[in-house]
Design a protein around this motif. Structure first.
Motif: not given
Lengths: 326, 326, 326, 326
Positions: B112-133
């Motif tokens: 999800l791409a959005t911006r705060d009221p001052w225009g700061v670009p924000l991105e939200f997600y729940a899943r990103m690829d996972r890598l081995p420790p």
């Protein structure tokens, strides 16, 4: 058996482990050990009882020392998110057929007392008296400079079932030791607060408290404590360490007080906030599981623990044993 | 204005800050700086873009370096608890009249791409690829041994309103600087993951990114980095430190890359998981707020920052100024 | 027998221990171990031989690795104050009836080769090629960040006599272990350069080299090395530690290469420049002598060592034994 | 002028710097500062005078605090190898036309009092009372854990001549700052005991004592001291640091007591025992000379110092100035 997936919508919201009561047979000795030697701060003291907090804690206490005829451990305390969570916890434990009562505890709001299926006394609360910050009062730092209580570790006669029960409460598994031959879980580390654990279970006669751990700034504080203990009359209280655990990656030291209550001094584990964090599996046969650098733990470390008041212990039927120091 | 109470039932569940994209004008230089000098690990590299993670992270990346004609900052990334939270976030931002779109990002699920009221670009997600420790692959550790991304710090032309807006999302205030004369908030530190902050706001022309911070094991790693930078061609990239902040109590170093993107190297703040944690208030006139040991920050530290792509900046009307180094 | 007083007017002036040659059976393996893992710097390399120095040394080498069919140790090198001292040393050894010859050694001026009464090969010189400083070239630091060679430790079948012989050369005793029952000296630490030792003798079948030691900045560098060794294929090369010695007060780690050559990584002993420094006496029965924190050393540490080329070993007749790990 | 070669056959044998007397105007304040805050150990205390030693020293004292109406510095004390060296020293100073007298000093054998050509009071001795070791009595460690006195640093109006005079006594040059325009030496570091210096000279109005330094275990002890000073009423006594010197490579902190006596807390310089050690030359214009990490020193650091009793100061005619913090 395979480890269960995390319960991401638990019945009530546990914030973190909070405190524990140790019953001790010589309160003056224990005060010298936990306050003067280790560096915990006294927040209240009255006949027979001392309340302590660590340096960055603002809750009233993380450790209660209580004079008793015999050494034992009182309830394991956990902080909940809200008063509503406390009511939900009461309902959930009652629904499990476990004892539920509301008890009066100084310096705290409502306190729910219950037990897990193995009899471990648990206490839940949402409000404890708050104290002013002292983490920047550096003149108060002493001993190992304990910053906060970090986790409880319990001997359990049935680790697999403990993982299921505590998992249902929302504790999430971070690492575990599997006995490859039987497929059973030999030990498990579970968290709420975003570190490797708030509570851990190790196979053995139980339930017993294996140790309570405190978090310190750096490995050098642990080395300082070793120097201090070994030259000021506490040499025989050093049990294991220093070393780095394979599991948790933490730098550790284990010490035991005169009543046998074991404390882990601990730092440098890792952040575990992600709900999709994959648990790390270790083989019981791998000596690096215990100590990354290869040295096995002494036999006492696998055998000795503190009893909880009012519990009956039983042996584990899982007979697989880790490598111990010869 | 008084700081608002924490929103303990936020509209969606942000787990933690996650990652940021820095647009850089000489990718080879930036690779040497972030990878060879600082020690971040490359997880993917293609023409014009490099993905990096820190040593204890299992998400695919915390930093993206992208070749660009001009230096700027892309979206600030945050990880949410679940896909449902992501939908709730979209609804909430839409309800605020803010732009909402779903964007494709490599190595990630829905974003999800959005911006705060001052225009700061924000991105939200729940899943990103996972890598081995890799946190126990010690042969990979280099430079300052970065363990994880810790926080974003932004210049804001209206810190009071930023605290209200981000507070509504569930960020909880841990410390803040008040301008006693106007009653306004001059700077604020807010968290989700249980440290002093995931995001902070400092009064100034904005929105701009003041810095992104990485957590390292001990102050000695920061001293090692200073020795390395000052003798291998990076002397002029050292801006401020080492020192201990009054606010957050963290041991810090600030460095700036050739494009002016500032990085804080940071360790030893404290745990903030309690929902009833009381924010600590500092006076703008107190030099120990900035540096516990008394040394003021240089003027550049208060004035220079990185611009976000696609934003318009404006000056703050709060003219109170901190003490700067002469 | 009582320890002899220091000889404050020795026949020639030894500045410090300087270097040693280790003959190794797989030079590529040894290069990886001493250079890539430990962090010594190559100063010259040719077929079959590698010369190394530590980070703050300006002499050409402190360690020579030489490919050989069998593992052994070449001469122990010591730097003298002047060319005149070198001639005085030659006369003194000749006067003791010991073999004296002048040998060609690359990168060095005149070199006197001799042996002590037990056959240990010794080499003395006043001039070695000098190299530019690299102690502030921090990009070169690797591994355990070795700063300088610190001391040699030898198994000796007659420690009392070794103390007398090396004492006559001007080595001054700083600490020693006495066998209270026989009144004999079980181990002795002797110095020239102002630390706890340049050379030490431990009771046992000998002469053999017990270890050569390198000085590092802090205990954390030793912890870093343990993490690195245990996760990059060198776990079995870790023999003992980390710990603090009672004797010398140093923080230590012992490791052994594939040929059995033992290295001590060492820091934080104390300054011993005063000619009236009183030696510290330890009881062989005191486990804190070995490890201040109480843990005994493993049996291998007391039994295994490297042979010197061209020597015959004999057993000690002093049968008292220290406490070993069970 | 070019720096002179070392005098490897000096007229008498100085082992090391030993002690200094600071006259202070509020002895109770100074006791709190040097004992409770810094951690020096009281070895004798009587009306108006306190004797102190550091943790690994066995000589009776390294610092004498004496109540006085005005702040000043008494003699700089140096330990000689033998009583014969003491007589040779007396003859040598007399031969230079400098005042020579034998004075009574508590806890010491014969003490030779003299002055250098600029009037600096010097005291030489061979025997001081010896005390039992306390370096392993870790319960006594406090504050910055001072291990030993390390060096004196003096403002000198003629550094070139000071280098010649002290060089004649056997002090050997390790590093120096040259003013490239005039060819003059701006500052010089000279040693006897095998570290970077026992005594140093900095261009400026003099003679005055710039500072006395104490050696501590690691940089973390210096960070601990900063935290302690800045939160227990000593914030204004912090003058410069922490940082790493280019010259000497040491990690440093400078603090000043209420009388203006400056102390350097210092660790991690390097070994200099080799008689053929080449001095390292630095350019006065190089800011890394002062601080490897680039930050210039504050003006006070270049201007303020302590006066020696009974001396007349004069300005230096060398007007070149280092870079100072703006």
């Amino acid at each position: 058996m395979p480890v269960p997936p995390p319960n991401l919508n638990p019945p009530f919201n546990i914030v973190r482990l909070s405190h524990v009561e140790l019953r001790v047979t010589d309160l003056a000795w224990s005060r010298a050990y936990y306050v003067d030697l280790l560096g915990l701060q006294v927040t209240h003291e009255e006949a027979g009882t001392i309340y302590l907090r660590a340096m960055e804690e603002r809750g009233h206490h993380c450790l209660i020392l209580r004079q008793a005829a015999e050494a034992s451990v009182g309830g394991l305390g956990f902080k909940l998110w809200s008063e509503d969570d406390l009511d939900r916890a009461a309902a959930w434990f009652a629904g499990q057929g476990l004892p539920v009562s509301w008890v009066d505890r100084p310096f705290m709001g409502r306190v729910l007392a219950t037990r897990d299926p193995w009899g471990v006394p648990l206490e839940f609360y949402a409000r404890m008296d708050r104290l002013p910050p002292i983490h920047q009062k550096y003149a108060l730092y002493r001993g190992v400079k304990p910053l906060r209580i970090d986790h409880f570790n319990l001997f359990s006669p049935d680790v697999d079932k403990a993982v299921v029960f505590y998992g249902a409460m929302g504790f999430r598994l971070t690492e575990y030791t599997a006995d490859e031959e039987t497929g059973r879980t030999w030990a498990a580390w579970m968290h709420r607060k975003g570190g490797v654990h708030d509570i851990a279970f190790t196979n053995g006669t139980g339930p017993r408290l294996h140790h309570v751990a405190f978090w310190v700034p750096t490995p050098l504080n642990i080395i300082d404590l070793l120097d201090l203990m070994s030259t000021s009359g506490y040499l025989s209280n050093i049990e294991r360490g220093p070393g780095r655990h394979g599991i948790s990656n933490a730098f550790f030291l284990y010490i035991r007080d005169r009543d046998g209550h074991r404390t882990e001094i601990y730092c440098s584990d890792y952040q575990t906030t992600d709900p999709d964090l994959e648990p790390i599996k270790w083989d019981l046969k791998d000596p690096q599981r215990q100590t990354l650098w290869g040295a096995p733990a002494p036999r006492t470390w696998f055998e000795l623990g503190s009893t909880f008041e009012g519990t009956t212990q039983r042996e584990s039927d899982l007979k697989a044993q880790p490598i111990v120091a010869p």
